[in-house]
Motif scaffolding. Sequence first.
Motif, PDB file in Angstrom:
ATOM      1  N   ASP A 127     -36.313 -37.804  27.725  1.00  0.00           N
ATOM      2  CA  ASP A 127     -35.144 -37.300  28.469  1.00  0.00           C
ATOM      3  C   ASP A 127     -33.935 -37.311  27.521  1.00  0.00           C
ATOM      4  OD1 ASP A 127     -33.458 -36.457  30.444  1.00  0.00           O
ATOM      5  OD2 ASP A 127     -33.318 -38.403  31.441  1.00  0.00           O
ATOM      6  N   TYR A 128     -34.098 -36.616  26.386  1.00  0.00           N
ATOM      7  CA  TYR A 128     -33.146 -36.693  25.271  1.00  0.00           C
ATOM      8  C   TYR A 128     -31.724 -36.322  25.699  1.00  0.00           C
ATOM      9  CZ  TYR A 128     -31.024 -36.019  20.748  1.00  0.00           C
ATOM     10  OH  TYR A 128     -30.176 -36.120  19.685  1.00  0.00           O
ATOM     11  N   GLU A 129     -31.594 -35.187  26.406  1.00  0.00           N
ATOM     12  CA  GLU A 129     -30.245 -34.666  26.714  1.00  0.00           C
ATOM     13  C   GLU A 129     -29.398 -35.686  27.473  1.00  0.00           C
ATOM     14  OE1 GLU A 129     -29.650 -31.923  25.256  1.00  0.00           O
ATOM     15  OE2 GLU A 129     -31.753 -31.468  24.799  1.00  0.00           O
ATOM     16  N   ASN A 130     -30.025 -36.434  28.368  1.00  0.00           N
ATOM     17  CA  ASN A 130     -29.255 -37.383  29.176  1.00  0.00           C
ATOM     18  C   ASN A 130     -28.996 -38.700  28.468  1.00  0.00           C
ATOM     19  OD1 ASN A 130     -28.695 -35.926  31.494  1.00  0.00           O
ATOM     20  ND2 ASN A 130     -30.855 -36.091  32.091  1.00  0.00           N
ATOM     21  N   ASN A 131     -29.757 -38.977  27.434  1.00  0.00           N
ATOM     22  CA  ASN A 131     -29.621 -40.289  26.788  1.00  0.00           C
ATOM     23  C   ASN A 131     -28.822 -40.286  25.496  1.00  0.00           C
ATOM     24  OD1 ASN A 131     -31.151 -42.301  28.430  1.00  0.00           O
ATOM     25  ND2 ASN A 131     -32.702 -40.690  28.248  1.00  0.00           N
ATOM     26  N   PHE A 132     -28.640 -39.121  24.906  1.00  0.00           N
ATOM     27  CA  PHE A 132     -27.935 -39.089  23.614  1.00  0.00           C
ATOM     28  C   PHE A 132     -26.770 -38.108  23.651  1.00  0.00           C
ATOM     29  CE2 PHE A 132     -32.183 -40.716  22.708  1.00  0.00           C
ATOM     30  CZ  PHE A 132     -31.844 -41.888  22.059  1.00  0.00           C
ATOM     31  N   LYS A 133     -25.927 -38.267  24.689  1.00  0.00           N
ATOM     32  CA  LYS A 133     -24.734 -37.412  24.801  1.00  0.00           C
ATOM     33  C   LYS A 133     -23.676 -37.941  23.836  1.00  0.00           C
ATOM     34  CE  LYS A 133     -24.977 -35.652  29.457  1.00  0.00           C
ATOM     35  NZ  LYS A 133     -25.610 -36.375  30.532  1.00  0.00           N
ATOM     36  N   THR A 134     -22.925 -37.017  23.233  1.00  0.00           N
ATOM     37  CA  THR A 134     -21.803 -37.460  22.396  1.00  0.00           C
ATOM     38  C   THR A 134     -20.504 -36.906  22.992  1.00  0.00           C
ATOM     39  OG1 THR A 134     -22.222 -35.541  20.981  1.00  0.00           O
ATOM     40  CG2 THR A 134     -23.028 -37.674  20.186  1.00  0.00           C
ATOM     41  N   LYS A 135     -19.405 -37.511  22.601  1.00  0.00           N
ATOM     42  CA  LYS A 135     -18.098 -37.070  23.117  1.00  0.00           C
ATOM     43  C   LYS A 135     -17.819 -35.630  22.653  1.00  0.00           C
ATOM     44  CE  LYS A 135     -13.355 -38.824  23.191  1.00  0.00           C
ATOM     45  NZ  LYS A 135     -12.475 -39.819  22.583  1.00  0.00           N
ATOM     46  N   TYR A 136     -18.189 -35.335  21.415  1.00  0.00           N
ATOM     47  CA  TYR A 136     -17.911 -33.992  20.871  1.00  0.00           C
ATOM     48  C   TYR A 136     -19.193 -33.282  20.468  1.00  0.00           C
ATOM     49  CZ  TYR A 136     -13.243 -35.948  20.538  1.00  0.00           C
ATOM     50  OH  TYR A 136     -12.054 -36.536  20.839  1.00  0.00           O
ATOM     51  N   THR A 137     -19.260 -32.001  20.814  1.00  0.00           N
ATOM     52  CA  THR A 137     -20.337 -31.121  20.348  1.00  0.00           C
ATOM     53  C   THR A 137     -19.623 -29.948  19.682  1.00  0.00           C
ATOM     54  OG1 THR A 137     -21.724 -31.747  22.199  1.00  0.00           O
ATOM     55  CG2 THR A 137     -22.305 -29.704  21.098  1.00  0.00           C
ATOM     56  N   ILE A 138     -19.789 -29.801  18.385  1.00  0.00           N
ATOM     57  CA  ILE A 138     -18.978 -28.811  17.656  1.00  0.00           C
ATOM     58  C   ILE A 138     -19.887 -27.739  17.066  1.00  0.00           C
ATOM     59  CG2 ILE A 138     -17.252 -28.531  15.826  1.00  0.00           C
ATOM     60  CD1 ILE A 138     -17.131 -31.710  15.869  1.00  0.00           C
ATOM     61  N   GLN A 139     -19.651 -26.513  17.475  1.00  0.00           N
ATOM     62  CA  GLN A 139     -20.459 -25.422  16.911  1.00  0.00           C
ATOM     63  C   GLN A 139     -19.763 -24.843  15.687  1.00  0.00           C
ATOM     64  OE1 GLN A 139     -21.228 -22.776  20.234  1.00  0.00           O
ATOM     65  NE2 GLN A 139     -23.198 -23.815  20.526  1.00  0.00           N
ATOM     66  N   ILE A 140     -20.519 -24.639  14.632  1.00  0.00           N
ATOM     67  CA  ILE A 140     -19.962 -24.083  13.400  1.00  0.00           C
ATOM     68  C   ILE A 140     -20.503 -22.656  13.258  1.00  0.00           C
ATOM     69  CG2 ILE A 140     -19.770 -24.392  10.887  1.00  0.00           C
ATOM     70  CD1 ILE A 140     -18.543 -26.721  12.483  1.00  0.00           C
ATOM     71  N   LEU A 141     -19.581 -21.696  13.192  1.00  0.00           N
ATOM     72  CA  LEU A 141     -19.991 -20.288  13.235  1.00  0.00           C
ATOM     73  C   LEU A 141     -19.969 -19.639  11.852  1.00  0.00           C
ATOM     74  CD1 LEU A 141     -17.921 -19.107  16.351  1.00  0.00           C
ATOM     75  CD2 LEU A 141     -20.100 -20.329  16.287  1.00  0.00           C
ATOM     76  N   ALA A 142     -20.825 -18.633  11.676  1.00  0.00           N
ATOM     77  CA  ALA A 142     -20.823 -17.858  10.421  1.00  0.00           C
ATOM     78  C   ALA A 142     -19.551 -17.027  10.343  1.00  0.00           C
ATOM     79  CB  ALA A 142     -22.050 -16.957  10.376  1.00  0.00           C
ATOM     80  N   GLN A 143     -18.934 -17.011   9.171  1.00  0.00           N
ATOM     81  CA  GLN A 143     -17.698 -16.227   9.042  1.00  0.00           C
ATOM     82  C   GLN A 143     -17.967 -14.848   8.453  1.00  0.00           C
ATOM     83  OE1 GLN A 143     -15.072 -19.033   7.094  1.00  0.00           O
ATOM     84  NE2 GLN A 143     -14.480 -19.825   9.090  1.00  0.00           N
ATOM     85  N   ASN A 144     -19.226 -14.611   8.060  1.00  0.00           N
ATOM     86  CA  ASN A 144     -19.645 -13.320   7.507  1.00  0.00           C
ATOM     87  C   ASN A 144     -21.116 -13.104   7.816  1.00  0.00           C
ATOM     88  OD1 ASN A 144     -17.510 -11.963   6.000  1.00  0.00           O
ATOM     89  ND2 ASN A 144     -17.423 -13.903   4.876  1.00  0.00           N
ATOM     90  N   ASP A 145     -21.635 -11.947   7.394  1.00  0.00           N
ATOM     91  CA  ASP A 145     -23.084 -11.711   7.461  1.00  0.00           C
ATOM     92  C   ASP A 145     -23.697 -12.175   6.145  1.00  0.00           C
ATOM     93  OD1 ASP A 145     -22.308 -10.340   9.689  1.00  0.00           O
ATOM     94  OD2 ASP A 145     -23.055  -8.379   9.020  1.00  0.00           O
ATOM     95  N   GLY A 146     -24.972 -12.485   6.147  1.00  0.00           N
ATOM     96  CA  GLY A 146     -25.651 -12.772   4.882  1.00  0.00           C
ATOM     97  C   GLY A 146     -26.875 -13.657   5.061  1.00  0.00           C
ATOM     98  N   TYR A 147     -27.608 -13.856   3.942  1.00  0.00           N
ATOM     99  CA  TYR A 147     -28.755 -14.771   3.946  1.00  0.00           C
ATOM    100  C   TYR A 147     -28.228 -16.183   3.751  1.00  0.00           C
ATOM    101  CZ  TYR A 147     -31.802 -10.740   3.560  1.00  0.00           C
ATOM    102  OH  TYR A 147     -32.453  -9.579   3.800  1.00  0.00           O
ATOM    103  N   LEU A 148     -28.631 -17.047   4.662  1.00  0.00           N
ATOM    104  CA  LEU A 148     -28.050 -18.402   4.672  1.00  0.00           C
ATOM    105  C   LEU A 148     -28.682 -19.327   3.636  1.00  0.00           C
ATOM    106  CD1 LEU A 148     -26.264 -20.537   6.188  1.00  0.00           C
ATOM    107  CD2 LEU A 148     -28.244 -20.953   7.654  1.00  0.00           C
TER     108      LEU A 148
END
Length: 436
Positions: A325-346
Amino acid sequence: MNFANIIDKKKNNKELTAEEIYWTVNSFVNNSLKDYQMSAFNMAVWFNGMTPTEIASFTQAMIDSGITYNLDGVDGLKADKHSTGGVGDKTSLIFSPLVAKFGIKVAKLSGRGLGQTGGTIDKLESCPGWTGEISETRFKEILNTVGISIMSQSSEIVPADKKLYALRDVTGTVDSIPLIASSIMSKKLVIPADSIILDVKMGSGAFMKDLDNAIALSKSMITIGKEHKRNVSVMITNMDKPLGRAIGNAIEVKEAWDTLNGNGPEDLIELCVTAAGLTLVQNNVFKDLETAKVELNKVLQDKSAAHLLKDFIEAQNGDFNVILDYENNFKTKYTIQILAQNDGYLSFASADQLGYLSMHLGAGRATKEESIDFAAGIYLNKTSNEFVKKGDVIMTLYTNREDIDNFKQKAQELIVLNKELHQEELILKLLTNEDV
Ligand code: URA
């Protein structure tokens, strides 16, 4: 014996006798040889290396500095595995059930993480109650019932290495092949496993930066193993990028569980199946690696080894339900999504720096005294060599710490978007006892 003569000999590239080496190691352990003297010795070894005979004596002197285990009363063949350390490296958690599924017991000592690399013991401790501090008797009982047991490295096991490693770490002498080979193998030889598989990491984030050195280290460790009548195989693997998608502690146990249930990332599967395959070949379960890999992939698909991870964690008092039951047991105060600023091969600028970012989020420790936040870490929504579009989520950071802007900036700095694909091999070379 006189240390001035010993250091003079090593400085002038003359071979030391076994007595001289034993005396040096013992004197360092009992504090009669000072850190500055041992630093000079390490640096002389760094420059001049050691002969195979010296390496053998040095390894034995380190083993003899502490306790060793016996596996009397444990039925069947026993396997061990070790990685020289990487980011996102949860291989042991998948390797062990895969190997145990075929009747080979996995008897292992593991360590904690420090700096950018994680440690298996920390990852397992994200299941509340799990302990690696178990008696030899309990270790053997669990091996006989579940087929997997992992103990924490204690100060009684190879104390010479513990002291020496701490000194090497601050005196620029970690990256010496004889010192690494003896350090790793002394810790492997205290458990009498029938086979040992070593994962030697190579790349920007590893001690070995090029293939020639990685091969030399591998051969040195196989030679030490042979002297102790152990069957050692080595995989040299790429550590320019993290392994799998999860970096942290609980998040890595979850990824291991998903992988054992047929839902793992390709690179992680390939590495685990190769490590387990080599072990099964070493122990004559299969004749060749290709056949072993086919059978192991079937086990991942039919999920039949997954329960062994749960059973082993529960046998060592861990509550595995938190992972289910991972989602309920390991919540953090912050969830930060990091987005691509361009197109390309990562690609990622450095696997190491992703490890450090995870550490700063709370998943690792900068000093031995720090505690770990089991819920903190990184999930790579996109992985190396994937084509990404501007605005895609590249990674998600999980933290309870407040330094959000700094984390976002660090994460952005690690993202590299290339015009062309730079595909790199994951498994660079395999070596067995027969190659040395
Ligand atoms: N891991 C070890 O245990 N020892 C070394 O010297 C390097 C990596």
